[in-house]
Design an enzyme around this catalytic site. Structure first.
Site, PDB file in Angstrom:
ATOM      1  N   ARG A   1      -7.792  -7.340  -8.944  1.00  8.25           N
ATOM      2  CA  ARG A   1      -8.607  -8.532  -9.194  1.00  8.25           C
ATOM      3  C   ARG A   1     -10.058  -8.114  -9.388  1.00  8.25           C
ATOM      4  O   ARG A   1     -10.397  -6.941  -9.295  1.00  8.25           O
ATOM      5  CB  ARG A   1      -8.525  -9.477  -7.993  1.00  8.25           C
ATOM      6  CG  ARG A   1      -8.881  -8.749  -6.685  1.00  8.25           C
ATOM      7  CD  ARG A   1      -9.041  -9.671  -5.508  1.00  8.25           C
ATOM      8  NE  ARG A   1      -9.103  -8.947  -4.250  1.00  8.25           N
ATOM      9  CZ  ARG A   1     -10.180  -8.335  -3.769  1.00  8.25           C
ATOM     10  NH1 ARG A   1     -11.303  -8.329  -4.480  1.00  8.25           N
ATOM     11  NH2 ARG A   1     -10.144  -7.717  -2.604  1.00  8.25           N
TER      12      ARG A   1
ATOM     13  N   GLY B   1      -8.794  -6.490   4.413  1.00  4.67           N
ATOM     14  CA  GLY B   1      -9.856  -6.987   5.282  1.00  4.67           C
ATOM     15  C   GLY B   1      -9.921  -6.314   6.638  1.00  4.67           C
ATOM     16  O   GLY B   1     -10.446  -6.869   7.601  1.00  4.67           O
ATOM     17  N   GLY B   2      -9.367  -5.089   6.727  1.00  3.71           N
ATOM     18  CA  GLY B   2      -9.419  -4.361   7.994  1.00  3.71           C
ATOM     19  C   GLY B   2      -8.365  -4.785   9.003  1.00  3.71           C
ATOM     20  O   GLY B   2      -8.338  -4.284  10.127  1.00  3.71           O
TER      21      GLY B   2
ATOM     22  N   ARG C   1     -24.630  -8.554   0.644  1.00  6.60           N
ATOM     23  CA  ARG C   1     -23.839  -9.756   0.919  1.00  6.60           C
ATOM     24  C   ARG C   1     -24.516 -10.534   2.049  1.00  6.60           C
ATOM     25  O   ARG C   1     -24.608 -10.036   3.175  1.00  6.60           O
ATOM     26  CB  ARG C   1     -22.420  -9.398   1.348  1.00  6.60           C
ATOM     27  CG  ARG C   1     -21.621  -8.639   0.320  1.00  6.60           C
ATOM     28  CD  ARG C   1     -20.165  -8.601   0.746  1.00  6.60           C
ATOM     29  NE  ARG C   1     -19.394  -7.660  -0.051  1.00  6.60           N
ATOM     30  CZ  ARG C   1     -18.067  -7.602  -0.051  1.00  6.60           C
ATOM     31  NH1 ARG C   1     -17.375  -8.438   0.703  1.00  6.60           N
ATOM     32  NH2 ARG C   1     -17.426  -6.718  -0.790  1.00  6.60           N
TER      33      ARG C   1
ATOM     34  N   LYS D   1      -1.965   1.955   9.363  1.00  7.98           N
ATOM     35  CA  LYS D   1      -2.353   0.920   8.397  1.00  7.98           C
ATOM     36  C   LYS D   1      -1.192  -0.029   8.128  1.00  7.98           C
ATOM     37  O   LYS D   1      -0.065   0.416   7.914  1.00  7.98           O
ATOM     38  CB  LYS D   1      -2.786   1.561   7.069  1.00  7.98           C
ATOM     39  CG  LYS D   1      -4.131   2.259   7.123  1.00  7.98           C
ATOM     40  CD  LYS D   1      -4.559   2.669   5.724  1.00  7.98           C
ATOM     41  CE  LYS D   1      -5.988   3.184   5.698  1.00  7.98           C
ATOM     42  NZ  LYS D   1      -6.414   3.478   4.307  1.00  7.98           N
TER      43      LYS D   1
ATOM     44  N   ASN E   1      -7.278  -2.723  -5.960  1.00 10.06           N
ATOM     45  CA  ASN E   1      -7.469  -4.163  -5.870  1.00 10.06           C
ATOM     46  C   ASN E   1      -7.229  -4.747  -7.251  1.00 10.06           C
ATOM     47  O   ASN E   1      -7.961  -4.444  -8.196  1.00 10.06           O
ATOM     48  CB  ASN E   1      -8.879  -4.499  -5.387  1.00 10.06           C
ATOM     49  CG  ASN E   1      -9.033  -4.239  -3.899  1.00 10.06           C
ATOM     50  OD1 ASN E   1      -8.411  -4.908  -3.086  1.00 10.06           O
ATOM     51  ND2 ASN E   1      -9.835  -3.257  -3.553  1.00 10.06           N
TER      52      ASN E   1
ATOM     53  N   HIS F   1     -16.838   5.378   1.460  1.00  6.75           N
ATOM     54  CA  HIS F   1     -15.930   4.481   0.733  1.00  6.75           C
ATOM     55  C   HIS F   1     -16.459   4.385  -0.694  1.00  6.75           C
ATOM     56  O   HIS F   1     -17.493   3.770  -0.956  1.00  6.75           O
ATOM     57  CB  HIS F   1     -15.937   3.107   1.405  1.00  6.75           C
ATOM     58  CG  HIS F   1     -14.979   2.133   0.799  1.00  6.75           C
ATOM     59  ND1 HIS F   1     -14.170   1.313   1.551  1.00  6.75           N
ATOM     60  CD2 HIS F   1     -14.683   1.832  -0.490  1.00  6.75           C
ATOM     61  CE1 HIS F   1     -13.438   0.559   0.750  1.00  6.75           C
ATOM     62  NE2 HIS F   1     -13.741   0.853  -0.494  1.00  6.75           N
TER      63      HIS F   1
ATOM     64  N   LYS G   1       0.807  -1.227   0.000  1.00  2.00           N
ATOM     65  CA  LYS G   1       0.000   0.000   0.000  1.00  2.00           C
ATOM     66  C   LYS G   1       0.836   1.271   0.000  1.00  2.00           C
ATOM     67  O   LYS G   1       0.476   2.260  -0.633  1.00  2.00           O
ATOM     68  CB  LYS G   1      -0.962  -0.014   1.184  1.00  2.00           C
ATOM     69  CG  LYS G   1      -2.035  -1.083   1.063  1.00  2.00           C
ATOM     70  CD  LYS G   1      -3.080  -0.949   2.144  1.00  2.00           C
ATOM     71  CE  LYS G   1      -4.152  -2.025   1.984  1.00  2.00           C
ATOM     72  NZ  LYS G   1      -5.239  -1.893   2.965  1.00  2.00           N
TER      73      LYS G   1
ATOM     74  N   GLU H   1      -6.366   2.503  -2.303  1.00  2.00           N
ATOM     75  CA  GLU H   1      -5.639   1.334  -2.795  1.00  2.00           C
ATOM     76  C   GLU H   1      -6.212   0.883  -4.136  1.00  2.00           C
ATOM     77  O   GLU H   1      -7.277   1.332  -4.557  1.00  2.00           O
ATOM     78  CB  GLU H   1      -5.723   0.180  -1.797  1.00  2.00           C
ATOM     79  CG  GLU H   1      -7.131  -0.323  -1.551  1.00  2.00           C
ATOM     80  CD  GLU H   1      -7.180  -1.432  -0.512  1.00  2.00           C
ATOM     81  OE1 GLU H   1      -6.172  -2.123  -0.339  1.00  2.00           O
ATOM     82  OE2 GLU H   1      -8.246  -1.604   0.107  1.00  2.00           O
TER      83      GLU H   1
END
Length: 455
Positions: A294, A166-167, A341, A160, A292, A210, A120, A290
């Site tokens: 994928r 995942g936190g 989810r 961080k 990702n 977010h 990161k 960040e």
């Protein structure tokens, strides 16, 4: 890059995402190979694929994280390419390198891009050079002088983990006297989760949203940024509800967001599908978080809004094809979409995982409803993996109608034998702040506190 046609693709994953990829491969006329652990012998993704190979015991470390076993499975089935899905090895540059070394195509970005963006602090440096807004911070890993750096940034700050996800390895520090304690906690958690206790600091943005931008880039220099997703409904940094477009983002801000995402992707010579994530404050100023590297869990909301199959797009890019849509087409908004989810968790017991036998499985249906899942009646959910059992995606001409449709769909979604997070999703949909679009990453925790105070 030469264009090649895949005849067979191995899916290095399990669960609903493996089923999702199988479906697109079938539509493209490409054979699919599933891999599975001994605990997943009866999983739907094994049935959905054309071939299946057992790669080890139930433990992820001995199966879905076993690079040698997966590459061997690809070789014995004469696979042309491997799709990593999300989670597990999807953002592991060693896996990407091993696949390529075996003469198999990795459906995703290069190992170099995964490596550069996976750290990161390094990704932040790329963003700064590309002119993408970043949160004021340490501009790299902090060392023994961390107290001086924290004072320079100014409290509150966020610690961080450099290899975070995942936190894990994250701690908010509201005042200077808490710094030492929080630093130790973050480093201990990062070391346990990632085997790496390095951390960096960022200024803490209070009550943020977010916001993320789905991107796609081919090997011919074409880059697309799609309409943003709002992922602010989270519990302990884990997303529960995502939607697109964001009710907070204006057309002017959207233009800036998508331009920033494209700059970031071009700066690291990225190819494939990915997501650029941002924090947005109450003034609609946004800051890079960040990338990702994928497919995201929440990719279906973008698919419903833009009307394109992102998995097909990934496979086409990996085959060397040019993107077939324009940047303008990628930003077309055809509807409002929301994803819920649904996890096998006990909401009244601190969201403890609740695996077990599904005695009844009646998913929602009807106009504007999609369910991505690998569940079925009499299936036993193993206790070894992530608790996600289904994604309920709804779409409608407006956000108001999408919320109404989501309420209807959740009311007809019946799951017997286990406890799920459906009650939490009902709470969210009936919350006045969520309904009005007045939300931030702390809203769900406030909803829970309100419920506790009423007891």
């Amino acid at each position: 890059m030469t264009t090649e046609k895949f005849n067979k693709v191995l899916i290095a994953n399990r669960g609903e995402i493996a089923v999702r990829i199988c479906r697109t491969l079938k539509e493209m006329g490409i054979k699919s190979v599933a891999v599975y652990s001994e605990a997943d012998r009866d999983s739907m993704h094994v049935r959905a694929a054309d071939e299946a190979v057992c790669i080890g015991p139930a433990s992820s470390k001995e199966s879905y994280l076993n690079i040698d076993a997966i590459v061997s499975a690809a070789k014995i089935t004469n696979t042309d390419a491997i799709h990593p899905g999300y989670g597990f090895l999807s953002e592991n540059p060693k896996f990407s390198k091993a696949v390529t070394k075996a003469g198999i195509v990795f459906i995703g970005p290069t190992p170099e891009a995964i490596e550069a963006l996976g750290v990161k602090s390094a990704a932040r440096e790329i963003a700064i050079k590309a002119g993408v807004p970043v949160i004021p911070g340490s501009d790299g890993i902090v060392g023994k002088n961390y107290k001086e750096i924290a004072k320079k940034i100014g409290f509150p700050i966020m610690i961080k983990a450099t290899m975070g996800g995942g936190g894990k390895g994250m701690r908010a520090v509201m005042k200077e006297e808490d710094l030492d304690k929080m630093m130790q906690m973050a480093q201990n958690e990062a070391r346990a989760a990632f085997g790496d206790d390095r951390v960096y600091f960022e200024k803490l943005v209070l009550a943020p949203r977010h916001i993320e931008v789905q991107v796609a880039a081919d090997a011919h220099g074409n880059v697309l940024s799609f309409t943003e997703r709002d992922c602010s409904m989270q519990r302990r940094h884990q997303k529960l509800v995502e939607e697109s477009p964001s009710p907070f983002v204006t057309p002017e801000v959207r233009k800036k967001l998508t331009q920033a995402a494209s700059k970031m992707i071009k700066a690291c010579q990225y190819t494939g599908v990915g997501t650029v994530e941002f924090l947005m404050d109450q003034n609609k100023d946004f800051y890079f978080m960040e990338v990702n590297t994928r497919l995201q869990v929440e990719h279906p909301v973008t698919e419903m809004v833009c009307g394109y199959d992102l998995v097909k797009m990934q496979i086409d890019i990996a085959q060397g094809k040019k993107l077939q849509i324009t940047p303008e087409q990628a930003l077309q908004i055809t509807c409002h979409a929301i994803e819920h989810r649904i996890n096998a968790e006990d909401c009244e017991n601190n969201f403890a995982p609740n695996p077990g036998l599904i005695t009844e499985w009646i998913p929602a249906g009807g106009l504007g409803v999609r369910v991505d899942t690998h569940m079925y009646t009499n299936y036993t959910i193993p206790s070894y993996y992530d608790s996600l059992i289904a994604k309920l995606i709804v779409w409608a001409p407006s956000r108001e109608r999408a919320i109404s449709r989501a309420k209807r769909a959740l009311s007809e979604f019946h799951i017997g034998g286990i406890k799920t997070t459906i009650p939490v999703h009902n709470k969210i949909l009936n919350n006045k702040d969520f309904a009005s679009g007045n939300m931030d990453t702390g809203l769900l925790e406030r909803i829970f506190k309100e419920d506790e105070s009423k007891k």
